[in-house]
Design an enzyme around this catalytic site. Structure first.
Site, mmCIF file in Angstrom:
data_model
loop_
_atom_site.group_PDB
_atom_site.id
_atom_site.type_symbol
_atom_site.label_atom_id
_atom_site.label_comp_id
_atom_site.label_asym_id
_atom_site.label_seq_id
_atom_site.Cartn_x
_atom_site.Cartn_y
_atom_site.Cartn_z
ATOM 1 N N ARG A 11 -22.415 -15.142 -5.839
ATOM 2 C CA ARG A 11 -21.665 -14.190 -6.651
ATOM 3 C C ARG A 11 -20.832 -14.896 -7.714
ATOM 4 N NH1 ARG A 11 -16.548 -11.951 -6.205
ATOM 5 N NH2 ARG A 11 -16.389 -10.084 -7.435
ATOM 6 N N LYS B 279 -20.102 4.005 1.298
ATOM 7 C CA LYS B 279 -20.736 4.164 -0.019
ATOM 8 C C LYS B 279 -21.199 5.602 -0.215
ATOM 9 C CE LYS B 279 -22.551 -0.538 0.263
ATOM 10 N NZ LYS B 279 -23.707 -1.405 0.488
ATOM 11 N N ASP C 58 -19.223 -10.526 7.520
ATOM 12 C CA ASP C 58 -18.341 -11.588 7.072
ATOM 13 C C ASP C 58 -19.154 -12.814 6.653
ATOM 14 O OD1 ASP C 58 -15.924 -12.509 6.451
ATOM 15 O OD2 ASP C 58 -15.241 -12.875 8.495
ATOM 16 N N CYS D 117 11.094 -27.992 -18.001
ATOM 17 C CA CYS D 117 10.917 -28.210 -16.558
ATOM 18 C C CYS D 117 9.470 -28.657 -16.300
ATOM 19 C CB CYS D 117 11.207 -26.927 -15.795
ATOM 20 S SG CYS D 117 10.773 -27.041 -14.057
ATOM 21 N N CYS E 39 13.516 -29.475 -11.618
ATOM 22 C CA CYS E 39 14.237 -30.157 -12.701
ATOM 23 C C CYS E 39 15.755 -30.124 -12.473
ATOM 24 C CB CYS E 39 13.890 -29.524 -14.055
ATOM 25 S SG CYS E 39 14.526 -27.855 -14.237
ATOM 26 N N CYS F 35 13.761 -20.463 -13.448
ATOM 27 C CA CYS F 35 14.182 -21.710 -14.073
ATOM 28 C C CYS F 35 13.965 -21.484 -15.559
ATOM 29 C CB CYS F 35 13.323 -22.879 -13.582
ATOM 30 S SG CYS F 35 13.559 -24.354 -14.586
ATOM 31 N N GLU G 155 -48.997 -21.258 19.006
ATOM 32 C CA GLU G 155 -49.904 -20.769 17.954
ATOM 33 C C GLU G 155 -49.275 -20.990 16.573
ATOM 34 O OE1 GLU G 155 -52.459 -16.998 19.491
ATOM 35 O OE2 GLU G 155 -50.288 -16.883 19.804
ATOM 36 N N TYR G 156 -48.001 -20.655 16.503
ATOM 37 C CA TYR G 156 -47.299 -20.807 15.222
ATOM 38 C C TYR G 156 -47.397 -22.260 14.756
ATOM 39 C CZ TYR G 156 -43.800 -20.384 11.572
ATOM 40 O OH TYR G 156 -43.170 -20.382 10.350
ATOM 41 N N GLU H 266 -25.814 -10.045 2.013
ATOM 42 C CA GLU H 266 -24.859 -11.013 2.542
ATOM 43 C C GLU H 266 -25.585 -12.108 3.304
ATOM 44 O OE1 GLU H 266 -21.922 -10.149 1.612
ATOM 45 O OE2 GLU H 266 -20.418 -11.140 2.850
ATOM 46 N N CYS I 166 16.978 -25.372 -9.992
ATOM 47 C CA CYS I 166 15.519 -25.490 -9.910
ATOM 48 C C CYS I 166 15.156 -26.676 -9.008
ATOM 49 C CB CYS I 166 14.950 -25.694 -11.312
ATOM 50 S SG CYS I 166 13.205 -26.142 -11.293
ATOM 51 N N LEU J 198 -15.427 -5.092 -3.697
ATOM 52 C CA LEU J 198 -15.086 -3.742 -3.232
ATOM 53 C C LEU J 198 -13.574 -3.607 -3.107
ATOM 54 C CD1 LEU J 198 -17.684 -3.453 -0.338
ATOM 55 C CD2 LEU J 198 -17.731 -2.138 -2.447
ATOM 56 N N LYS K 28 -19.271 -4.251 7.446
ATOM 57 C CA LYS K 28 -18.911 -5.223 6.418
ATOM 58 C C LYS K 28 -19.093 -6.609 7.035
ATOM 59 C CE LYS K 28 -15.586 -6.250 2.879
ATOM 60 N NZ LYS K 28 -15.529 -7.683 3.116
ATOM 61 N N LYS L 59 -10.966 -2.194 6.024
ATOM 62 C CA LYS L 59 -10.756 -3.464 6.733
ATOM 63 C C LYS L 59 -10.125 -3.180 8.088
ATOM 64 C CE LYS L 59 -11.752 -6.812 3.708
ATOM 65 N NZ LYS L 59 -10.870 -7.757 3.103
ATOM 66 N N GLU M 78 -21.655 1.307 6.516
ATOM 67 C CA GLU M 78 -22.321 0.040 6.849
ATOM 68 C C GLU M 78 -21.298 -0.934 7.419
ATOM 69 O OE1 GLU M 78 -24.081 -1.472 3.255
ATOM 70 O OE2 GLU M 78 -25.132 0.396 2.869
ATOM 71 N N TYR N 263 -28.134 -5.223 1.309
ATOM 72 C CA TYR N 263 -27.443 -3.928 1.328
ATOM 73 C C TYR N 263 -27.278 -3.261 -0.042
ATOM 74 C CZ TYR N 263 -23.638 -7.279 0.578
ATOM 75 O OH TYR N 263 -22.863 -8.301 0.133
HETATM 76 S S1 IVH Z 1 -21.656 -3.628 -1.112
HETATM 77 C C1 IVH Z 1 -21.442 -2.752 -5.474
HETATM 78 N N1 IVH Z 1 -22.079 -3.742 1.478
HETATM 79 O O1 IVH Z 1 -17.963 -7.507 0.927
HETATM 80 C C2 IVH Z 1 -21.648 -3.069 -4.041
HETATM 81 N N2 IVH Z 1 -20.764 -5.472 0.489
HETATM 82 O O2 IVH Z 1 -15.325 -7.149 -0.266
HETATM 83 C C3 IVH Z 1 -21.016 -4.335 -3.633
HETATM 84 N N3 IVH Z 1 -20.015 -7.197 2.053
HETATM 85 O O3 IVH Z 1 -18.703 -8.929 -2.214
HETATM 86 C C4 IVH Z 1 -21.116 -4.796 -2.267
HETATM 87 N N4 IVH Z 1 -20.971 -6.348 3.857
HETATM 88 O O4 IVH Z 1 -19.872 -9.923 -0.097
HETATM 89 C C5 IVH Z 1 -21.485 -4.332 0.424
HETATM 90 N N5 IVH Z 1 -22.551 -3.740 3.746
HETATM 91 C C6 IVH Z 1 -21.984 -4.313 2.712
HETATM 92 C C7 IVH Z 1 -21.249 -5.521 2.823
HETATM 93 C C8 IVH Z 1 -20.644 -6.053 1.674
HETATM 94 C C9 IVH Z 1 -20.242 -7.348 3.381
HETATM 95 C C10 IVH Z 1 -19.203 -8.102 1.230
HETATM 96 C C11 IVH Z 1 -19.801 -8.504 -0.098
HETATM 97 C C12 IVH Z 1 -18.800 -8.051 -1.121
HETATM 98 C C13 IVH Z 1 -17.544 -8.005 -0.326
HETATM 99 C C14 IVH Z 1 -16.519 -7.099 -0.957
#
Ligand code: IVH
Length: 668
Positions: free
Chosen positions: A138, A288, A119, A429, A409, A424, A39-40, A172, A406, A87, A117, A312, A115, A224
């Protein structure tokens, strides 16, 4: 197929667009298909046919544009309305508790949103009347690159929102693990180098000039962050997430409100089992403050919001062989030992080198050349040599020995009393000079695009630039440089043009670029805003400098020493026309104003000339009295003088009152 009149055709195009957008949304965002593939395809082909037959109904935001096809010849720069901040990182429970304690110290007791994070790489998406108009990377946080043509190929990013509003959202862009595998299987067959990890793959895919390539990479996205919640009367981050979801964006269902610090810890503990099963890579948890009023009260540093942090995941450790320890020379002459490693892959990236900082560091770790060492890497953090596996020594290892000359140099190196580093001290140099020039043109200094480290090194070695002043004379040497391989006229012109433009940068960037010991970007800004111009700073004594909050005696000493030795350099920079002034308290940047040269003529109703000047300057514009070919924009009010004619003669952009007001109204 015959649709009769134009009105009917438009109606059918709108209908098909709606059906396909809805189907896309259900399939990609909600993961809940509502129509079959057949259909699509049927609707899709119908829309494509109409668009071919009647190109006037082929809109930019048509779902048929998702396959790519738009090709750009370069990525245009876009200044973010609000900087895209990064962050701060925390690595363990204690540091998370410190983050919470700092907020409590400000008198708040917030709930948080946790949330994943993701990658990938962050993106800003701009919608006008509900239609996607711009996607921007960014970049350095202030200026990003226009990637609209590629963003449109990402199926989960709506081309049209469910409400016709103006909005900017951030999130992201990433690649799912399976997609990477699939692409790499294909690439292997074709004998192409494999994509190293999901992040590089996503970043590489989005930085394509040809959007067809991006379309094939099947990128994904989570939104986000809403930079201006107040515009929509939104009071909490979770409400912002829900609001963005209701507009059609993909928002991570794993986002969760937690009441307190223990809730954060629980959230993190809960991920450990889930992490591997997720279809996408995460490298931590973003925490946050939920309440937006509290967020604003807590505020921001130059780089990070104080109301959020990124936890992290613990670093991964792997073993490899320390093949050698080599020494490099920095721009200040500092000598750094570096580990040369048997290449290993940690978290998807290959590690070949790691800094060993200084002699004491190597000795404290008891490293010997030939040792098996463990290497640690946490996300995008620089890899680190953790320790030598002493038990695995064979007796053939070679003890570490600090050099005494060095490596570049061969002049003797010196240690400053009470410090750990050797330097140095030879002002001639070559390596020191190359590094100084590289620093001078680097992003936070003059930011000369197109003049990468290797080109600087080569131009230095070829004798074209021996010091920073030579950069400004490159034009005279253009013909000679072009005789060497790899230097096209176009790219050289661009570099020369960028260098010329950089003469107008504000004092703090110049100060940073000079590479004065102890002067990073923050101190440079502090000095520039305190002294306003180079001469005043050069006349400052150690006592004057020390009286400034945040300037200690080592920094003050370093500044005074620097200017004692480098008077001539500053004089030369002045002579080539380098700006020596702090360009006002810059409130922000704006693509229409920043780095542009203005002339004002005539009277503008409601606004004095001084007022206009102040606003332009506060956004990094320069206002001068006379029109020349270097003028970018002439603002023309009532009863303009001869400057208006000059502007016309020189074909310079003119802003009338209306245009000026519309630009100023958009400023924050
Ligand atoms: S918030 C002011 N939320 O992590 C708010 N960042 O190390 C700024 N990232 O530059 C970002 N998951 O590319 C936010 N749930 C999440 C994220 C997130 C991945 C990344 C983002 C940011 C980097 C900072």
């Amino acid at each position: 197929m015959n649709y009769g009149n134009k009105e009917e055709i438009k109606k059918r195009v709108d209908e098909l667009t709606q059906i396909l957008n809805e189907a896309n949304y259900n399939y990609y965002v909600l993961d809940n298909p509502t129509i079959t593939d057949q259909e699509y395809d049927k609707y899709y082909r119908e829309l494509l046919d109409i668009e071919k037959l009647y190109p006037e109904f082929s809109y930019d935001d048509s779902p048929t544009k998702r396959v790519g096809g738009e090709v750009v010849d370069k990525f245009n720069k876009v200044v973010h309305d609000k900087p895209m901040l990064s962050l701060a990182n925390v690595f363990n429970e204690d540091e998370i508790r410190d983050f919470d304690a700092k907020i409590k110290k400000e008198g708040f007791n917030p709930e948080y949103v946790c949330e994943y994070k993701i990658d990938g790489l962050s993106v800003s998406l701009l919608y006008k009347e509900g239609k996607l108009v711009k996607g921007v990377t960014r970049g350095d946080g202030v200026t990003g690159e226009d990637i609209t043509h590629n963003v449109k190929t990402i199926k989960v990013i709506p081309l049209k929102l469910k409400k016709p509003i103006d909005i900017e959202v951030r999130g992201e862009i990433f690649m799912n693990k399976k997609t990477l595998e699939k692409i790499n299987i294909e690439r292997e067959k074709e004998g192409l180098p494999l994509l190293q990890n999901v992040r590089n793959a996503a970043a590489g895919s989005i930085r394509q000039l040809d959007s067809k390539v991006t379309a094939k990479r099947e990128l994904d996205n989570f939104i986000y962050y809403l930079p201006e919640p107040e515009k929509y009367n939104i009071k909490t981050h979770m409400d912002a997430l829900n609001f963005m979801e209701s507009l059609g964006f993909k928002v991570n269902p794993a986002n969760k409100i937690v009441k307190d610090i223990d809730g954060i810890i629980k959230f993190i503990e809960g991920i450990t089992e889930k992490r591997d099963k997720l279809p996408y890579e995460i490298d931590g948890v973003v925490i946050k403050v939920n309440d937006i009023f509290m967020q604003e009260e807590l505020g921001y540093t130059a780089k990070y919001p104080k109301w959020a942090t990124a936890y992290k995941f613990p670093a991964l450790e792997v073993l490899t062989k320390l093949k050698d320890i080599i020494f490099t020379v920095g721009r200040t002459g500092r000598i750094t030992p570096n580990a040369v490693l048997e290449p290993v892959i940690v978290m998807g990236s290959t590690i070949r080198r790691a800094t060993l900082h200084n002699e004491d560091y190597v000795i404290s770790k008891n490293l010997m050349i030939g040792d098996i060492v463990s290497i640690r890497k946490a996300g995008d953090v620089i890899p680190e040599v953790v320790e030598a596996k002493v038990m695995r020594r064979t007796g053939k290892e070679i003890p570490f020995k600090m050099i005494n000359e060095c490596p570049m140099c061969h002049e003797p190196i010196k240690k400053i009393e009470g410090q750990v580093d050797y330097y140095c001290v030879n002002p001639n140099c070559p390596k020191r000079n190359i590094e100084s020039i590289i620093h001078f043109v680097s992003r936070d200094a003059l930011n000369i695009e197109g003049l990468g480290d290797e080109i600087v090194e080569e131009l230095y070695n070829l004798g074209f630039i021996k010091n920073i002043i030579d950069l400004f004379n490159l034009e005279d040497k253009k013909e000679q440089i072009m005789q060497f391989d790899g230097y096209g006229e176009k790219s050289l012109n661009k570099i020369i043009e960028n260098i010329k433009k950089a003469k107008n940068i504000s004092l703090e960037r110049l100060l940073y670029g000079l590479g004065i010991k102890e002067i990073g970007t923050k101190t440079a800004k502090l000095l520039a805003s305190t002294y306003k111009n180079m001469d005043a700073l050069m006349n400052a004594t150690i006592e004057d400098l020390e009286s400034i909050k945040d300037i200690g005696s080592i920094t003050a000493d370093s500044i005074v020493k620097y200017f004692k030795v480098n008077k001539k350099l500053i004089e030369d920079l002045k002579n080539i026309g380098m700006n020596m002034d702090y360009l006002g308290k810059v409130k922000g940047t704006n693509e229409n104003i920043t780095n542009k040269r203005f002339v004002i003529t005539g009277t503008i109703s409601d606004m004095g000339r001084k007022e206009i000047k102040d606003i332009l300057e506060s956004f990094g514009g320069k206002v001068s009295e006379t029109v020349s070919k270097n003028t970018d924009i002439v603002i023309v009010g009532n009863n303009p003088g001869s400057k208006y004619q000059d502007a016309m003669d020189l074909n310079i952009t003119i802003w009338n009152e209306e245009k000026l007001h519309s630009i100023l109204n958009d400023l924050q």
